[in-house]
Design a protein around this motif. Structure first.
Motif, PDB file in Angstrom:
ATOM      1  N   ASP A 105     -11.189  41.972 -16.807  1.00  7.87           N
ATOM      2  CA  ASP A 105      -9.841  41.614 -16.803  1.00  7.87           C
ATOM      3  C   ASP A 105      -9.535  40.075 -16.328  1.00  7.87           C
ATOM      4  OD1 ASP A 105      -8.975  44.286 -17.564  1.00  7.87           O
ATOM      5  OD2 ASP A 105      -9.457  45.009 -15.417  1.00  7.87           O
ATOM      6  N   VAL A 106     -10.375  39.273 -16.737  1.00  9.42           N
ATOM      7  CA  VAL A 106     -10.234  37.862 -16.577  1.00  9.42           C
ATOM      8  C   VAL A 106      -9.312  37.376 -17.333  1.00  9.42           C
ATOM      9  CG1 VAL A 106     -11.279  35.685 -16.474  1.00  9.42           C
ATOM     10  CG2 VAL A 106     -12.601  38.021 -16.117  1.00  9.42           C
ATOM     11  N   VAL A 107      -8.253  36.311 -16.864  1.00  5.91           N
ATOM     12  CA  VAL A 107      -7.233  35.590 -17.367  1.00  5.91           C
ATOM     13  C   VAL A 107      -7.945  34.044 -17.614  1.00  5.91           C
ATOM     14  CG1 VAL A 107      -5.253  34.861 -17.686  1.00  5.91           C
ATOM     15  CG2 VAL A 107      -5.468  36.989 -16.636  1.00  5.91           C
ATOM     16  N   GLU A 156       1.072  36.793 -25.256  1.00  8.90           N
ATOM     17  CA  GLU A 156       2.659  36.622 -25.257  1.00  8.90           C
ATOM     18  C   GLU A 156       2.923  37.188 -23.654  1.00  8.90           C
ATOM     19  OE1 GLU A 156       4.895  38.564 -27.923  1.00  8.90           O
ATOM     20  OE2 GLU A 156       4.347  37.623 -29.617  1.00  8.90           O
ATOM     21  N   GLY A 157       2.368  38.060 -22.965  1.00  5.29           N
ATOM     22  CA  GLY A 157       2.295  38.504 -21.969  1.00  5.29           C
ATOM     23  C   GLY A 157       2.284  37.690 -20.753  1.00  5.29           C
ATOM     24  N   VAL A 158       1.234  36.943 -20.914  1.00  7.57           N
ATOM     25  CA  VAL A 158       0.877  35.953 -19.991  1.00  7.57           C
ATOM     26  C   VAL A 158       1.757  34.721 -19.890  1.00  7.57           C
ATOM     27  CG1 VAL A 158      -0.960  34.140 -19.196  1.00  7.57           C
ATOM     28  CG2 VAL A 158      -1.589  36.596 -19.643  1.00  7.57           C
ATOM     29  N   SER A 159       2.040  34.131 -21.118  1.00 11.71           N
ATOM     30  CA  SER A 159       2.959  33.195 -21.635  1.00 11.71           C
ATOM     31  C   SER A 159       4.357  33.604 -20.778  1.00 11.71           C
ATOM     32  CB  SER A 159       3.071  32.901 -22.979  1.00 11.71           C
ATOM     33  OG  SER A 159       1.821  32.513 -23.609  1.00 11.71           O
ATOM     34  N   SER A 160       5.095  34.884 -20.961  1.00 10.26           N
ATOM     35  CA  SER A 160       6.138  35.071 -20.502  1.00 10.26           C
ATOM     36  C   SER A 160       6.250  35.048 -19.093  1.00 10.26           C
ATOM     37  CB  SER A 160       6.717  36.380 -21.209  1.00 10.26           C
ATOM     38  OG  SER A 160       6.533  36.414 -22.469  1.00 10.26           O
ATOM     39  N   GLU A 161       5.151  35.603 -18.748  1.00  9.28           N
ATOM     40  CA  GLU A 161       5.003  35.622 -17.039  1.00  9.28           C
ATOM     41  C   GLU A 161       5.064  34.231 -16.421  1.00  9.28           C
ATOM     42  OE1 GLU A 161       2.136  37.826 -13.836  1.00  9.28           O
ATOM     43  OE2 GLU A 161       1.958  38.193 -16.065  1.00  9.28           O
ATOM     44  N   LEU A 162       4.184  33.290 -17.132  1.00  9.33           N
ATOM     45  CA  LEU A 162       4.174  31.827 -16.795  1.00  9.33           C
ATOM     46  C   LEU A 162       5.430  31.094 -16.528  1.00  9.33           C
ATOM     47  CD1 LEU A 162       0.724  30.643 -18.439  1.00  9.33           C
ATOM     48  CD2 LEU A 162       1.357  30.677 -15.705  1.00  9.33           C
ATOM     49  N   LEU A 163       6.431  31.520 -17.904  1.00  8.94           N
ATOM     50  CA  LEU A 163       7.778  30.898 -17.957  1.00  8.94           C
ATOM     51  C   LEU A 163       8.661  31.389 -16.796  1.00  8.94           C
ATOM     52  CD1 LEU A 163       9.612  29.085 -19.878  1.00  8.94           C
ATOM     53  CD2 LEU A 163      10.130  31.013 -21.013  1.00  8.94           C
ATOM     54  N   LYS A 231      -8.998  34.851 -28.360  1.00  7.37           N
ATOM     55  CA  LYS A 231      -8.594  36.229 -29.172  1.00  7.37           C
ATOM     56  C   LYS A 231      -9.616  37.012 -29.695  1.00  7.37           C
ATOM     57  CE  LYS A 231      -5.189  37.417 -32.796  1.00  7.37           C
ATOM     58  NZ  LYS A 231      -4.531  38.240 -31.989  1.00  7.37           N
ATOM     59  N   VAL A 232     -10.574  36.255 -30.460  1.00  6.57           N
ATOM     60  CA  VAL A 232     -11.667  36.920 -30.943  1.00  6.57           C
ATOM     61  C   VAL A 232     -12.346  37.799 -29.967  1.00  6.57           C
ATOM     62  CG1 VAL A 232     -13.983  36.609 -32.099  1.00  6.57           C
ATOM     63  CG2 VAL A 232     -12.251  35.472 -32.741  1.00  6.57           C
ATOM     64  N   CYS A 233     -12.738  37.415 -28.664  1.00 10.14           N
ATOM     65  CA  CYS A 233     -13.372  38.043 -27.558  1.00 10.14           C
ATOM     66  C   CYS A 233     -12.469  38.872 -26.709  1.00 10.14           C
ATOM     67  CB  CYS A 233     -14.037  37.009 -26.890  1.00 10.14           C
ATOM     68  SG  CYS A 233     -15.427  35.971 -27.578  1.00 10.14           S
ATOM     69  N   GLY A 234     -11.329  39.113 -27.140  1.00  9.99           N
ATOM     70  CA  GLY A 234     -10.489  39.945 -26.405  1.00  9.99           C
ATOM     71  C   GLY A 234     -10.065  39.521 -24.969  1.00  9.99           C
ATOM     72  N   ALA A 237      -5.408  34.878 -22.553  1.00  7.94           N
ATOM     73  CA  ALA A 237      -5.425  33.221 -22.038  1.00  7.94           C
ATOM     74  C   ALA A 237      -4.267  32.704 -22.268  1.00  7.94           C
ATOM     75  CB  ALA A 237      -6.657  32.408 -23.240  1.00  7.94           C
ATOM     76  N   ALA A 238      -3.828  31.396 -21.860  1.00  2.00           N
ATOM     77  CA  ALA A 238      -2.803  30.703 -21.972  1.00  2.00           C
ATOM     78  C   ALA A 238      -3.295  29.135 -21.997  1.00  2.00           C
ATOM     79  CB  ALA A 238      -1.810  30.859 -20.787  1.00  2.00           C
ATOM     80  N   VAL A 239      -2.361  28.198 -22.456  1.00  2.00           N
ATOM     81  CA  VAL A 239      -2.384  26.931 -22.314  1.00  2.00           C
ATOM     82  C   VAL A 239      -1.257  26.324 -21.604  1.00  2.00           C
ATOM     83  CG1 VAL A 239      -2.757  24.597 -23.805  1.00  2.00           C
ATOM     84  CG2 VAL A 239      -4.004  26.773 -24.543  1.00  2.00           C
ATOM     85  N   ILE A 240      -1.415  25.413 -20.812  1.00  2.00           N
ATOM     86  CA  ILE A 240      -0.313  24.885 -19.930  1.00  2.00           C
ATOM     87  C   ILE A 240      -0.791  23.335 -20.117  1.00  2.00           C
ATOM     88  CG2 ILE A 240       1.000  24.954 -17.939  1.00  2.00           C
ATOM     89  CD1 ILE A 240      -1.428  27.756 -18.443  1.00  2.00           C
ATOM     90  N   CYS A 241       0.327  22.652 -20.745  1.00  2.00           N
ATOM     91  CA  CYS A 241      -0.056  21.188 -20.777  1.00  2.00           C
ATOM     92  C   CYS A 241       1.015  20.381 -20.301  1.00  2.00           C
ATOM     93  CB  CYS A 241      -0.494  20.636 -22.269  1.00  2.00           C
ATOM     94  SG  CYS A 241      -2.195  21.243 -22.408  1.00  2.00           S
ATOM     95  N   VAL A 242       0.942  19.214 -19.665  1.00  2.00           N
ATOM     96  CA  VAL A 242       2.149  18.394 -19.279  1.00  2.00           C
ATOM     97  C   VAL A 242       2.390  17.456 -20.221  1.00  2.00           C
ATOM     98  CG1 VAL A 242       1.045  17.136 -17.721  1.00  2.00           C
ATOM     99  CG2 VAL A 242       3.370  17.333 -17.453  1.00  2.00           C
ATOM    100  N   ALA A 243       3.640  16.893 -20.573  1.00  2.00           N
ATOM    101  CA  ALA A 243       3.841  15.848 -21.608  1.00  2.00           C
ATOM    102  C   ALA A 243       3.758  14.514 -20.828  1.00  2.00           C
ATOM    103  CB  ALA A 243       5.106  15.958 -22.286  1.00  2.00           C
TER     104      ALA A 243
END
Length: 283
Positions: A105-107, A156-163, A231-234, A237-243
């Motif tokens: 259960d690693v993120v 999507e769950g991780v991204s929504s949680e971050l937002l 995704k392939v490895c299940g 994950a999320a990508v968070i970058c600053v502009a």
């Protein structure tokens, strides 16, 4: 295999007790710069109020100069260098490391910098889909001379949680949008200021407008392979970058050092907040 040597980490299944060293890892944060990921390790050490001095954290990969790695409680902080080839090598060995260590259960998070597309400097972008130069959510990997196409959809769950959490943190402008991953920093991103340039200012703007219309809000150089491999490895994950700049307004990064340092801390602050929420350290 009787033995698995994680060459670029200077680790191995016979030379190190990986379950003992890494078995409690729940969060892995990766970023391009070795210095930035050391700073993040020191930052998360203080945020989690762990015992000891954050300045004493050791680089687990000190036997190699390819990547750095710091373990801080349940958090692993690793550098991945610049570009798809560098991060993909790191990810292969990281995913094997998590497997050998019997982690569950690693993120995974990629914390980075990017060029904004229609966004002011300092805006944090949580990636919805990682897209290629043609704005397609796919990653092309050549294997034995054949092109394999892999999906680059993120959790999507991780991204929504971050937002959601970004709205609880003051002075942290944050959006969700597509992230375009390119093969280089200059021509591939439509920059006019490289050693080579074969297009006009108007052509650059036209391309950026097409990207914006396709939902692209920032540009960097690692997100597609990161998303595809996770995704392939299940792995969630999320990508968070600053502009660091709005690419409609220019190509060169002109903000002062102090301003850039503060910008680069924004993804770290958001992910730290996420981790503390997940660990129950924040109500």
């Amino acid at each position: 295999m009787e033995e698995d040597i994680l060459y670029h980490f200077s680790l191995g299944t016979k030379t190190h007790n990986l379950p003992e060293m890494f078995g409690d890892i729940k969060f892995v944060c990766v970023g391009g710069s070795a210095n930035r990921m050391k700073s993040f390790a020191q930052f998360i050490h203080k945020e989690l109020a762990l015992p000891g001095n954050s300045d004493d954290i050791l680089d687990i990969c000190e036997g190699t100069d390819r990547y750095c790695m710091y373990k801080v409680g349940p958090v692993l902080s690793i550098s991945h260098g610049m570009g798809v080839p560098s991060i993909s090598i790191m990810l292969h060995e990281l995913i094997k490391l998590l497997h050998h260590a019997q982690c569950r259960d690693v993120v995974l998070f990629r914390l980075g910098t990017s060029g904004g597309v229609g966004l002011p400097a300092g805006t944090v972008v949580i990636t919805d889909k990682a897209v290629d130069y043609s704005f397609q959510a796919k990653f092309e990997q050549v294997v034995l001379g054949k092109v394999i196409i892999r999906s680059t959809e993120l959790d999507e769950g991780v991204s929504s949680e971050l937002l959601k959490y970004s709205k609880e943190i003051p002075n942290l402008p944050t959006v969700i949008g597509n992230t375009m991953c390119t093969h280089d920093f200059y021509e591939g991103q439509g920059r006019l200021d490289g050693a080579l340039c074969s297009f006009s200012h108007e052509e650059k703007l036209e391309y950026l407008r097409k990207a914006y219309d396709a939902g692209v809000r920032n540009i960097e150089m690692e997100s597609t392979v990161f998303a595809a491999m996770c995704k392939v490895c299940g792995i969630k994950a999320a990508v968070i970058c600053v502009a660091l700049l709005n690419r409609f307004e220019g190509d060169q990064i002109t903000s002062s050092h102090d301003v850039l340092v503060e910008y680069q801390q924004r993804p770290q602050i958001l992910v730290s907040y996420f981790i503390k929420k997940r660990l129950g350290l924040i109500a």
